[in-house]
Design a protein around this motif. Structure first.
Motif, PDB file in Angstrom:
ATOM      1  N   TRP A  53      69.757 -24.705 -15.898  1.00  0.00           N
ATOM      2  CA  TRP A  53      70.951 -24.636 -16.739  1.00  0.00           C
ATOM      3  C   TRP A  53      71.770 -25.910 -16.567  1.00  0.00           C
ATOM      4  CZ3 TRP A  53      72.549 -21.260 -20.387  1.00  0.00           C
ATOM      5  CH2 TRP A  53      73.892 -21.335 -20.796  1.00  0.00           C
ATOM      6  N   SER A  54      72.240 -26.472 -17.650  1.00  0.00           N
ATOM      7  CA  SER A  54      73.081 -27.663 -17.569  1.00  0.00           C
ATOM      8  C   SER A  54      74.125 -27.615 -18.674  1.00  0.00           C
ATOM      9  CB  SER A  54      72.208 -28.919 -17.729  1.00  0.00           C
ATOM     10  OG  SER A  54      73.002 -30.036 -18.064  1.00  0.00           O
ATOM     11  N   GLU A  55      75.378 -27.881 -18.324  1.00  0.00           N
ATOM     12  CA  GLU A  55      76.416 -27.946 -19.360  1.00  0.00           C
ATOM     13  C   GLU A  55      76.233 -29.210 -20.190  1.00  0.00           C
ATOM     14  OE1 GLU A  55      78.178 -25.479 -20.213  1.00  0.00           O
ATOM     15  OE2 GLU A  55      77.778 -24.243 -18.465  1.00  0.00           O
ATOM     16  N   ALA A  56      75.932 -30.310 -19.492  1.00  0.00           N
ATOM     17  CA  ALA A  56      75.666 -31.558 -20.212  1.00  0.00           C
ATOM     18  C   ALA A  56      74.378 -31.407 -21.017  1.00  0.00           C
ATOM     19  CB  ALA A  56      75.533 -32.712 -19.217  1.00  0.00           C
ATOM     20  N   VAL A  57      74.313 -32.131 -22.134  1.00  0.00           N
ATOM     21  CA  VAL A  57      73.156 -31.999 -23.023  1.00  0.00           C
ATOM     22  C   VAL A  57      71.961 -32.751 -22.450  1.00  0.00           C
ATOM     23  CG1 VAL A  57      72.304 -32.277 -25.376  1.00  0.00           C
ATOM     24  CG2 VAL A  57      74.711 -31.788 -24.989  1.00  0.00           C
ATOM     25  N   ARG A  58      71.249 -32.089 -21.585  1.00  0.00           N
ATOM     26  CA  ARG A  58      70.043 -32.675 -21.015  1.00  0.00           C
ATOM     27  C   ARG A  58      69.133 -31.556 -20.531  1.00  0.00           C
ATOM     28  NH1 ARG A  58      71.505 -36.467 -16.285  1.00  0.00           N
ATOM     29  NH2 ARG A  58      72.305 -37.782 -17.970  1.00  0.00           N
ATOM     30  N   LEU A  59      67.842 -31.837 -20.572  1.00  0.00           N
ATOM     31  CA  LEU A  59      66.867 -30.869 -20.075  1.00  0.00           C
ATOM     32  C   LEU A  59      66.412 -31.330 -18.696  1.00  0.00           C
ATOM     33  CD1 LEU A  59      64.742 -30.425 -23.342  1.00  0.00           C
ATOM     34  CD2 LEU A  59      66.677 -29.039 -22.567  1.00  0.00           C
ATOM     35  N   ASN A  60      66.761 -30.551 -17.695  1.00  0.00           N
ATOM     36  CA  ASN A  60      66.440 -30.883 -16.308  1.00  0.00           C
ATOM     37  C   ASN A  60      65.335 -29.961 -15.806  1.00  0.00           C
ATOM     38  OD1 ASN A  60      68.520 -32.773 -16.265  1.00  0.00           O
ATOM     39  ND2 ASN A  60      70.038 -31.302 -15.498  1.00  0.00           N
ATOM     40  N   HIS A  61      64.162 -30.516 -15.591  1.00  0.00           N
ATOM     41  CA  HIS A  61      63.032 -29.720 -15.098  1.00  0.00           C
ATOM     42  C   HIS A  61      62.661 -30.143 -13.682  1.00  0.00           C
ATOM     43  CE1 HIS A  61      62.260 -29.170 -19.482  1.00  0.00           C
ATOM     44  NE2 HIS A  61      61.681 -28.045 -19.132  1.00  0.00           N
ATOM     45  N   SER A  62      62.279 -29.164 -12.871  1.00  0.00           N
ATOM     46  CA  SER A  62      61.664 -29.478 -11.580  1.00  0.00           C
ATOM     47  C   SER A  62      60.239 -28.944 -11.582  1.00  0.00           C
ATOM     48  CB  SER A  62      62.448 -28.857 -10.431  1.00  0.00           C
ATOM     49  OG  SER A  62      62.192 -27.467 -10.366  1.00  0.00           O
ATOM     50  N   TYR A  63      59.402 -29.557 -10.743  1.00  0.00           N
ATOM     51  CA  TYR A  63      57.971 -29.224 -10.710  1.00  0.00           C
ATOM     52  C   TYR A  63      57.491 -29.089  -9.275  1.00  0.00           C
ATOM     53  CZ  TYR A  63      58.675 -31.400 -15.251  1.00  0.00           C
ATOM     54  OH  TYR A  63      59.172 -31.733 -16.481  1.00  0.00           O
ATOM     55  N   LEU A  64      56.685 -28.067  -9.042  1.00  0.00           N
ATOM     56  CA  LEU A  64      55.995 -27.931  -7.756  1.00  0.00           C
ATOM     57  C   LEU A  64      54.504 -27.850  -8.037  1.00  0.00           C
ATOM     58  CD1 LEU A  64      57.992 -25.248  -5.712  1.00  0.00           C
ATOM     59  CD2 LEU A  64      57.800 -27.701  -5.221  1.00  0.00           C
ATOM     60  N   ILE A  65      53.728 -28.673  -7.365  1.00  0.00           N
ATOM     61  CA  ILE A  65      52.265 -28.581  -7.473  1.00  0.00           C
ATOM     62  C   ILE A  65      51.786 -27.814  -6.242  1.00  0.00           C
ATOM     63  CG2 ILE A  65      50.087 -29.877  -7.571  1.00  0.00           C
ATOM     64  CD1 ILE A  65      51.677 -30.546 -10.000  1.00  0.00           C
ATOM     65  N   LYS A  66      51.264 -26.616  -6.485  1.00  0.00           N
ATOM     66  CA  LYS A  66      50.834 -25.760  -5.373  1.00  0.00           C
ATOM     67  C   LYS A  66      49.333 -25.519  -5.435  1.00  0.00           C
ATOM     68  CE  LYS A  66      54.938 -22.859  -4.758  1.00  0.00           C
ATOM     69  NZ  LYS A  66      55.498 -21.508  -5.058  1.00  0.00           N
ATOM     70  N   ARG A  67      48.661 -25.915  -4.373  1.00  0.00           N
ATOM     71  CA  ARG A  67      47.210 -25.728  -4.337  1.00  0.00           C
ATOM     72  C   ARG A  67      46.870 -24.247  -4.299  1.00  0.00           C
ATOM     73  NH1 ARG A  67      44.281 -28.654   0.425  1.00  0.00           N
ATOM     74  NH2 ARG A  67      45.078 -26.862   1.563  1.00  0.00           N
ATOM     75  N   GLU A  68      45.835 -23.884  -5.010  1.00  0.00           N
ATOM     76  CA  GLU A  68      45.342 -22.520  -4.999  1.00  0.00           C
ATOM     77  C   GLU A  68      44.083 -22.452  -4.137  1.00  0.00           C
ATOM     78  OE1 GLU A  68      46.299 -19.320  -7.243  1.00  0.00           O
ATOM     79  OE2 GLU A  68      47.779 -20.405  -6.049  1.00  0.00           O
ATOM     80  N   VAL A  72      64.225 -35.679 -16.317  1.00  0.00           N
ATOM     81  CA  VAL A  72      65.461 -35.475 -17.075  1.00  0.00           C
ATOM     82  C   VAL A  72      65.195 -35.954 -18.503  1.00  0.00           C
ATOM     83  CG1 VAL A  72      67.895 -36.127 -17.322  1.00  0.00           C
ATOM     84  CG2 VAL A  72      66.899 -35.851 -15.031  1.00  0.00           C
ATOM     85  N   GLN A  73      65.542 -35.114 -19.476  1.00  0.00           N
ATOM     86  CA  GLN A  73      65.401 -35.510 -20.878  1.00  0.00           C
ATOM     87  C   GLN A  73      66.752 -35.447 -21.570  1.00  0.00           C
ATOM     88  OE1 GLN A  73      62.219 -32.388 -21.015  1.00  0.00           O
ATOM     89  NE2 GLN A  73      61.495 -33.597 -22.758  1.00  0.00           N
ATOM     90  N   LEU A  74      67.003 -36.427 -22.419  1.00  0.00           N
ATOM     91  CA  LEU A  74      68.170 -36.374 -23.294  1.00  0.00           C
ATOM     92  C   LEU A  74      67.713 -35.864 -24.656  1.00  0.00           C
ATOM     93  CD1 LEU A  74      69.881 -39.773 -22.361  1.00  0.00           C
ATOM     94  CD2 LEU A  74      70.320 -37.487 -21.423  1.00  0.00           C
ATOM     95  N   LEU A  75      68.644 -35.521 -25.506  1.00  0.00           N
ATOM     96  CA  LEU A  75      68.292 -35.078 -26.854  1.00  0.00           C
ATOM     97  C   LEU A  75      68.799 -36.086 -27.878  1.00  0.00           C
ATOM     98  CD1 LEU A  75      69.033 -31.225 -26.789  1.00  0.00           C
ATOM     99  CD2 LEU A  75      66.963 -32.444 -26.120  1.00  0.00           C
TER     100      LEU A  75
END
Lengths: 163, 163, 163, 163
Positions: D101-116, D128-131
């Protein structure tokens, strides 16, 4: 799109050859695979075919990691694709891959890219691989590991149902 | 490595056809282009050919950006590579690309990958492209933009020396 | 595009540290590097940085092939890019890469993507690499090969002019 | 591998912010993703993250094709990866992706690479993405399409269970 004169020549096997070993890989077009023209860039299909070949490899014990363990390299010496219709962003498709019986020491694979769920054939292709030993010498007779596999294949024990 | 039966069939032109338009691109193998086997992954050659085709395009005004401006798309419908020797980490090579004269509306390119500085041919390939208009309709006659180019080509005004 | 809070933190060196080792790589945006949005896909910059790092490596004897010969691996453990302006089809740009002096055993590179010919900075980035020996053990002291290089670097004998 | 000083700074949200939107993508390392060192080339993780972001997009109606339809572009302006352990040939892993969730207009994603199947964390990252609107102007307020989504998100109607 009829393309008579370019028609991809597929592998022919003798009448006694066992059925090809076939497997499917399911894929969705990725954002970065689509080019400026809005379709999958033609050079990406080598990756799709690799996915298909891996599916056959895993299904029948012919994976590159099996080769690696056996000290065998299998360089691609011929690669060919015939494109019919373009894959679009978000398209889902099957890579239907078949390994053909060959007396000569080579791995002959064919590939069909079929859009899901309508099954429309988007592209067809083939690859030919030779086998090298760990000194990078061309193998002219099938190595032990392949002989065992081929024995089973011949007896019909390697033919899995599609999927 | 003799590969008689696979031999890549190259484009044939009539006896009156003007010389192909040729250009060179110089490249060095990148770290990430080399696979686990220590050689350039076969699927990377589509990028090398794209470099070669761009070199021809820039040299003779046939770049994808020219097409874009003209509302023309040129999808690859056939792609073929024949690999002779493997490119190794750090190898430098030329992509020698030629566009062949064709009466039918298609762009026929051939590619030679030549290792530098010894000039050894590592791989050969070809691509065929069709032309589409901005409604994605197949063009059956050469559009104006190409007619002008072909006129010059026919008159020998587009033939640059290699390099 | 001001991006204060995200600002990429660059490497700091002590006051006595020798100047970074810098080199340039010149590139042109390739057709297949451009995405559906008409700009270079953000994930491609890892390749551009690799080109930049290779330029430094070749200029100063720090290439991955040198590492390979010495039995040293240098995995990237941190990778960061800050994008300012988008690279467009046909853009030509310089990758200006600098390797910073570090007492700790790590290779710290920074990258600037500068559009040609106007020199506008399009993106900035950095990578951190650790060193592993041939048993994949983390190196905590600089190996012999690097000590010799660092000796020269310290004496100012490795600082080439840009380009 | 402890890497204190490099530690990736993750997104912080206010105490009232709704939970992140999370989804999983399952992947297997491909042959061509492995480099000369026998591990996945670090630059490939941008593709893995794209897979993860697509999984979130498809699960919650935030796919690039949704953006496309709405005339919105979402360029990545910041990209960061911290690598812990190397992915090896044949490894299977989950890309666990969360949109914050972000009030500012941006898409903030986090990533975890988990071995199976052992769940070991191999790498972490963020984007971080702007629109931009269809004239490539930066959007400073959330457009209608996002407002509707955010309304649902706020009410807890967009939070799916993992997987």
């Amino acid at each position: 799109m009829r393309k008579r004169q370019d028609a991809l020549k597929m592998f022919s096997c003798g009448p006694d050859a066992p059925q090809p070993l076939s497997a499917m890989a399911l894929r969705t077009v990725r954002f970065q695979e689509v080019d400026l023209m809005g379709v999958v860039w033609h050079g990406r299909y080598a990756e799709y075919f690799e996915d298909g070949r891996s599916a056959v490899g895993r299904a029948f014990g012919l994976d590159y990691r099996d080769f690696f363990r056996e000290g065998i390299k299998a360089p691609v010496v011929n690669f060919e694709v015939e494109y019919g219709r373009s894959l679009l962003p978000g398209d889902t498709f099957l890579v239907e891959t078949s390994l053909y019986w060959s007396e000569a020491v080579r791995l002959n694979h064919s590939y069909l890219i079929k859009r899901e769920p309508d099954g429309l054939i988007m592209a067809r292709g083939k690859t030919v691989q030779l086998l090298l030993d760990c000194q990078d010498q061309l193998l002219l007779v099938w190595p032990e590991y392949f002989l065992r596999l081929r024995e089973k294949w011949r007896r019909g024990e390697l033919v899995l149902s599609h999927g």
